[in-house]
Design a protein around this motif. Structure first.
Motif, PDB file in Angstrom:
ATOM      1  N   PRO A 274       4.812  -6.597  -5.843  1.00 54.15           N
ATOM      2  CA  PRO A 274       5.083  -5.522  -5.589  1.00 54.15           C
ATOM      3  C   PRO A 274       4.428  -4.181  -4.871  1.00 54.15           C
ATOM      4  O   PRO A 274       3.543  -3.972  -6.121  1.00 54.15           O
ATOM      5  CB  PRO A 274       6.317  -5.412  -6.130  1.00 54.15           C
ATOM      6  CG  PRO A 274       6.683  -6.459  -7.354  1.00 54.15           C
ATOM      7  CD  PRO A 274       5.045  -6.472  -7.943  1.00 54.15           C
ATOM      8  N   ASP A 275       4.376  -3.811  -3.807  1.00 56.92           N
ATOM      9  CA  ASP A 275       3.996  -2.682  -3.324  1.00 56.92           C
ATOM     10  C   ASP A 275       4.146  -1.376  -4.872  1.00 56.92           C
ATOM     11  O   ASP A 275       2.780  -1.072  -5.172  1.00 56.92           O
ATOM     12  CB  ASP A 275       4.922  -2.122  -1.769  1.00 56.92           C
ATOM     13  CG  ASP A 275       3.704  -3.550  -1.197  1.00 56.92           C
ATOM     14  OD1 ASP A 275       2.874  -3.735  -1.264  1.00 56.92           O
ATOM     15  OD2 ASP A 275       4.473  -3.051  -0.053  1.00 56.92           O
TER      16      ASP A 275
ATOM     17  N   PHE B 142       4.118   3.016   1.264  1.00 54.11           N
ATOM     18  CA  PHE B 142       3.447   3.885   0.652  1.00 54.11           C
ATOM     19  C   PHE B 142       3.150   5.322   0.826  1.00 54.11           C
ATOM     20  O   PHE B 142       2.484   6.290   0.372  1.00 54.11           O
ATOM     21  CB  PHE B 142       2.144   3.075   0.433  1.00 54.11           C
ATOM     22  CG  PHE B 142       1.829   1.471  -0.514  1.00 54.11           C
ATOM     23  CD1 PHE B 142       1.564   2.185  -1.522  1.00 54.11           C
ATOM     24  CD2 PHE B 142       1.655   0.946   1.067  1.00 54.11           C
ATOM     25  CE1 PHE B 142       1.311   0.278  -1.624  1.00 54.11           C
ATOM     26  CE2 PHE B 142       1.226  -0.456   0.392  1.00 54.11           C
ATOM     27  CZ  PHE B 142       1.463  -0.377  -1.133  1.00 54.11           C
ATOM     28  N   ALA B 143       4.281   5.696   1.821  1.00 61.31           N
ATOM     29  CA  ALA B 143       4.255   6.531   2.711  1.00 61.31           C
ATOM     30  C   ALA B 143       4.879   8.197   1.347  1.00 61.31           C
ATOM     31  O   ALA B 143       4.287   9.245   1.706  1.00 61.31           O
ATOM     32  CB  ALA B 143       4.915   7.281   3.566  1.00 61.31           C
ATOM     33  N   GLY B 144       5.805   7.395   0.528  1.00 58.66           N
ATOM     34  CA  GLY B 144       6.750   7.752  -0.265  1.00 58.66           C
ATOM     35  C   GLY B 144       6.030   8.692  -2.073  1.00 58.66           C
ATOM     36  O   GLY B 144       6.716   9.435  -2.792  1.00 58.66           O
TER      37      GLY B 144
ATOM     38  N   VAL C  39      -3.577   7.302   0.107  1.00 60.52           N
ATOM     39  CA  VAL C  39      -3.055   6.491   0.577  1.00 60.52           C
ATOM     40  C   VAL C  39      -3.901   6.269   2.211  1.00 60.52           C
ATOM     41  O   VAL C  39      -4.035   7.512   2.982  1.00 60.52           O
ATOM     42  CB  VAL C  39      -1.788   5.906   0.968  1.00 60.52           C
ATOM     43  CG1 VAL C  39      -1.552   4.573   1.645  1.00 60.52           C
ATOM     44  CG2 VAL C  39      -0.704   5.674   0.003  1.00 60.52           C
ATOM     45  N   VAL C  40      -4.840   5.540   2.312  1.00 54.66           N
ATOM     46  CA  VAL C  40      -5.193   5.692   3.447  1.00 54.66           C
ATOM     47  C   VAL C  40      -4.986   4.424   4.540  1.00 54.66           C
ATOM     48  O   VAL C  40      -5.120   3.485   4.354  1.00 54.66           O
ATOM     49  CB  VAL C  40      -6.964   5.179   3.763  1.00 54.66           C
ATOM     50  CG1 VAL C  40      -7.209   4.959   4.919  1.00 54.66           C
ATOM     51  CG2 VAL C  40      -7.765   6.271   2.829  1.00 54.66           C
TER      52      VAL C  40
ATOM     53  N   VAL D 195      -4.778  13.746  -2.145  1.00 53.42           N
ATOM     54  CA  VAL D 195      -3.232  12.703  -2.797  1.00 53.42           C
ATOM     55  C   VAL D 195      -2.244  12.913  -1.044  1.00 53.42           C
ATOM     56  O   VAL D 195      -2.310  13.569  -0.773  1.00 53.42           O
ATOM     57  CB  VAL D 195      -2.635  13.103  -3.918  1.00 53.42           C
ATOM     58  CG1 VAL D 195      -1.450  12.101  -3.856  1.00 53.42           C
ATOM     59  CG2 VAL D 195      -3.650  13.035  -4.889  1.00 53.42           C
ATOM     60  N   GLY D 196      -1.894  11.682  -1.264  1.00 51.00           N
ATOM     61  CA  GLY D 196      -1.090  11.280   0.401  1.00 51.00           C
ATOM     62  C   GLY D 196      -1.378  10.470   1.461  1.00 51.00           C
ATOM     63  O   GLY D 196      -2.185   9.525   0.700  1.00 51.00           O
ATOM     64  N   LEU D 197      -1.038  10.882   2.538  1.00 46.71           N
ATOM     65  CA  LEU D 197      -1.203   9.703   3.524  1.00 46.71           C
ATOM     66  C   LEU D 197      -1.881  10.649   3.881  1.00 46.71           C
ATOM     67  O   LEU D 197      -2.418  11.227   5.063  1.00 46.71           O
ATOM     68  CB  LEU D 197       0.143  10.276   3.792  1.00 46.71           C
ATOM     69  CG  LEU D 197       0.519   8.274   5.208  1.00 46.71           C
ATOM     70  CD1 LEU D 197       0.351   7.071   4.237  1.00 46.71           C
ATOM     71  CD2 LEU D 197       1.451   8.455   5.633  1.00 46.71           C
ATOM     72  N   HIS D 198      -3.372   9.418   4.700  1.00 50.80           N
ATOM     73  CA  HIS D 198      -4.545   9.982   5.522  1.00 50.80           C
ATOM     74  C   HIS D 198      -4.795   8.477   6.780  1.00 50.80           C
ATOM     75  O   HIS D 198      -4.401   7.532   6.435  1.00 50.80           O
ATOM     76  CB  HIS D 198      -6.063   9.330   4.448  1.00 50.80           C
ATOM     77  CG  HIS D 198      -5.931  10.755   3.095  1.00 50.80           C
ATOM     78  ND1 HIS D 198      -6.228  12.285   3.548  1.00 50.80           N
ATOM     79  CD2 HIS D 198      -5.482  10.986   1.956  1.00 50.80           C
ATOM     80  CE1 HIS D 198      -6.356  12.349   2.788  1.00 50.80           C
ATOM     81  NE2 HIS D 198      -5.409  12.435   1.705  1.00 50.80           N
TER      82      HIS D 198
END
Length: 109
Positions: free
Chosen positions: A29-30, A52-54, A60-61, A103-106
Motif C-alpha cells: 500500500p502507498d 501522497f499529497a498529504g 514527493v516529486v 519536504v512536500g510536493l514538487h
C-alpha cells in the motif's frame, strides 16, 4: 509506476536511486511505501499525486507520464529528475546548507 531503468540511469548520473521493486515494496500500500521513503530519507517519485499529497515528512516529486510519452521515457524521466535534483539541491544549499530537498510536493518544470 515508472521503469526500473530510470534508477540505473539516475545512478549513472551520480544519484542514489532505488526502485520500489528492488526494495520489495512494489505490491505494498502507498502508506507503506511512503513510510519506507521517510525512514530511508528518500525522495518518492510518482504520478499518483492524490495518495501522497498529504504526506508531511516526505519529499514527493510528481511527474505525469503524459509529459514523457513516446520512446525513451526512462531517459527523459532521468534527465528531468537529475535537473530537478540539481536545482533543488542548489536552492537548499544556498538557503540552509543542507543537501536535502524540501519536504512536500514538487512538480518539476
Amino acid at each position: 509506476m515508472f521503469p526500473r531503468t530510470v534508477c540505473a540511469l539516475l545512478n549513472d548520473l551520480g544519484h542514489d536511486a532505488v526502485h520500489v521493486r528492488d526494495l520489495g515494496l512494489d505490491a505494498c500500500p502507498d502508506i507503506e511505501v511512503a513510510a519506507a521513503a521517510v525512514r530511508a530519507r528518500r525522495v518518492l517519485v510518482t504520478e499518483n499525486v492524490k495518495d501522497f499529497a498529504g504526506e508531511r515528512e516526505l519529499t514527493v516529486v510528481c511527474v505525469l507520464k503524459s509529459r514523457l510519452r513516446g520512446a525513451g521515457m526512462a531517459h527523459r524521466l532521468a534527465d528531468l529528475l537529475d535537473e530537478w535534483a540539481q536545482k533543488e539541491w542548489a536552492q537548499k544549499e544556498w538557503a540552509q546548507k543542507e543537501p536535502e530537498p524540501y519536504v512536500g510536493l514538487h512538480w518539476p518544470p
